[in-house]
Design an enzyme around this catalytic site. Sequence first.
Site, PDB file in Angstrom:
ATOM      1  N   GLY A  43       0.745  -1.362   0.061  1.00 13.95           N
ATOM      2  CA  GLY A  43      -0.036  -0.007   0.196  1.00 13.95           C
ATOM      3  C   GLY A  43       1.273   1.418  -0.169  1.00 13.95           C
ATOM      4  O   GLY A  43      -0.049   1.869   0.662  1.00 13.95           O
ATOM      5  N   ASN A  45       1.518   3.035  -2.218  1.00 16.89           N
ATOM      6  CA  ASN A  45       1.169   3.828  -3.294  1.00 16.89           C
ATOM      7  C   ASN A  45       0.062   4.849  -3.054  1.00 16.89           C
ATOM      8  O   ASN A  45      -0.713   5.779  -2.785  1.00 16.89           O
ATOM      9  CB  ASN A  45      -0.148   3.443  -4.741  1.00 16.89           C
ATOM     10  CG  ASN A  45       1.959   3.300  -5.380  1.00 16.89           C
ATOM     11  OD1 ASN A  45       2.339   4.752  -6.711  1.00 16.89           O
ATOM     12  ND2 ASN A  45       2.896   2.355  -5.708  1.00 16.89           N
ATOM     13  N   MET A  93      -4.230  -6.700  -6.852  1.00 11.39           N
ATOM     14  CA  MET A  93      -3.049  -8.483  -7.718  1.00 11.39           C
ATOM     15  C   MET A  93      -4.285  -9.367  -8.018  1.00 11.39           C
ATOM     16  O   MET A  93      -4.830 -10.506  -7.333  1.00 11.39           O
ATOM     17  CB  MET A  93      -2.129  -8.859  -6.343  1.00 11.39           C
ATOM     18  CG  MET A  93      -1.314  -8.338  -5.968  1.00 11.39           C
ATOM     19  SD  MET A  93      -0.327  -7.276  -7.804  1.00 11.39           S
ATOM     20  CE  MET A  93       0.442  -8.964  -8.450  1.00 11.39           C
ATOM     21  N   LEU A 129     -10.125  -8.027 -13.025  1.00  8.99           N
ATOM     22  CA  LEU A 129     -11.095  -7.548 -13.224  1.00  8.99           C
ATOM     23  C   LEU A 129     -11.790  -8.066 -14.365  1.00  8.99           C
ATOM     24  O   LEU A 129     -11.479  -7.956 -15.566  1.00  8.99           O
ATOM     25  CB  LEU A 129     -11.092  -6.089 -12.683  1.00  8.99           C
ATOM     26  CG  LEU A 129     -10.575  -5.958 -11.590  1.00  8.99           C
ATOM     27  CD1 LEU A 129     -10.328  -4.222 -11.168  1.00  8.99           C
ATOM     28  CD2 LEU A 129     -11.774  -5.907 -10.559  1.00  8.99           C
ATOM     29  N   ASN A 167      -5.032   2.567 -12.983  1.00 18.31           N
ATOM     30  CA  ASN A 167      -4.098   1.686 -11.934  1.00 18.31           C
ATOM     31  C   ASN A 167      -3.326   2.228 -12.564  1.00 18.31           C
ATOM     32  O   ASN A 167      -2.776   3.028 -13.460  1.00 18.31           O
ATOM     33  CB  ASN A 167      -4.348   0.179 -13.102  1.00 18.31           C
ATOM     34  CG  ASN A 167      -3.711  -0.504 -12.450  1.00 18.31           C
ATOM     35  OD1 ASN A 167      -3.364  -1.228 -11.445  1.00 18.31           O
ATOM     36  ND2 ASN A 167      -3.115  -1.680 -13.312  1.00 18.31           N
ATOM     37  N   HIS A 207       1.524   1.192 -13.068  1.00 22.86           N
ATOM     38  CA  HIS A 207       1.478  -0.200 -13.196  1.00 22.86           C
ATOM     39  C   HIS A 207       3.217   0.059 -13.760  1.00 22.86           C
ATOM     40  O   HIS A 207       3.828   1.885 -14.018  1.00 22.86           O
ATOM     41  CB  HIS A 207       1.236  -0.686 -15.239  1.00 22.86           C
ATOM     42  CG  HIS A 207       1.546  -1.740 -15.625  1.00 22.86           C
ATOM     43  ND1 HIS A 207       1.510  -2.449 -15.188  1.00 22.86           N
ATOM     44  CD2 HIS A 207       3.030  -1.838 -16.517  1.00 22.86           C
ATOM     45  CE1 HIS A 207       2.326  -3.930 -15.590  1.00 22.86           C
ATOM     46  NE2 HIS A 207       3.161  -3.197 -16.769  1.00 22.86           N
TER      47      HIS A 207
HETATM   48  C1  GRF Z   1       3.559  -1.162  -7.696  1.00 20.14           C
HETATM   49  O1  GRF Z   1       4.872  -1.098  -7.772  1.00 20.14           O
HETATM   50  C2  GRF Z   1       2.292  -1.137  -8.760  1.00 20.14           C
HETATM   51  O2  GRF Z   1       2.975  -0.014 -10.232  1.00 20.14           O
HETATM   52  C3  GRF Z   1       2.285  -1.953  -9.086  1.00 20.14           C
HETATM   53  O3  GRF Z   1       2.184  -2.838  -7.502  1.00 20.14           O
HETATM   54  C4  GRF Z   1       3.554  -1.666  -6.912  1.00 20.14           C
HETATM   55  C5  GRF Z   1       2.386  -1.907  -5.342  1.00 20.14           C
HETATM   56  O4  GRF Z   1       2.903  -1.191  -4.529  1.00 20.14           O
HETATM   57  N1  GRF Z   1       0.670  -1.732  -9.750  1.00 20.14           N
HETATM   58  P1  GRF Z   1       2.749  -0.422  -3.199  1.00 20.14           P
HETATM   59  O5  GRF Z   1       1.253  -1.829  -2.504  1.00 20.14           O
HETATM   60  O6  GRF Z   1       1.795   0.440  -3.628  1.00 20.14           O
HETATM   61  O7  GRF Z   1       3.455  -0.150  -2.203  1.00 20.14           O
END
Ligand code: GRF
Length: 201
Positions: free
Chosen positions: A15, A17, A93, A96, A110, A112
Amino acid sequence: MTEKKRAAILISGRGSNMSALIDAARAPDYPARIVGVFSNRAGAAGLQTARAQDIPTATLAQSRFDTRLDFENALTGILEDWGAEIVCLAGFMRILTPEFTQRWAGRLINIHPSLLPDFRGLNTHARALAAGVAEHGCTVHFVTPGLDEGPAILQARVPVLPGDTPETLSARVLAEEHRLYPEALRRVALDGTSKPGGVIT
Ligand code: GRF
């Protein structure tokens, strides 16, 4: 400022992000507020972080549902209870269904860890190193039924440096993710559109 847009965040793990979005949304002039954090994994570390900041959280175990669609309908119920207008996937993860992505079309985004359309899917950093690219980065995009295929909202680039490992490259990209995602959500909340090819520097 007009009313802030109500944004929910979907996570499965750490988490970081999510935290970047929560932190950005604390600013009085930020055009979105975080109304809830959902995880498909009850043990996701990010849930604790959200709860510690008094943000509503919810989880649903997919094993409780007979079909993917049943799970997603229950998820949509939670998002509607929160009054979510924008849904941000942040390390969520789970693939959908087209029904879900169409239900939230134009409001589902999203992040990526690659410069899409390069390196869709998993293990992007190791694949970028194996491919010998000089630049790597991250993309925030609208979610459409195809995996990592929707239109880009914003991208950030980083150099690939001599001696990089997937870990060092991932850390460099992640720092950019934490700048990129709040800026992308800001733009979507303000005008709901993507500017194709937009790059932050
Ligand atoms: C990030 O690298 C994001 O780009 C990818 O999964 C990772 C999630 O990291 N989709 P976090 O849970 O936000 O630390």
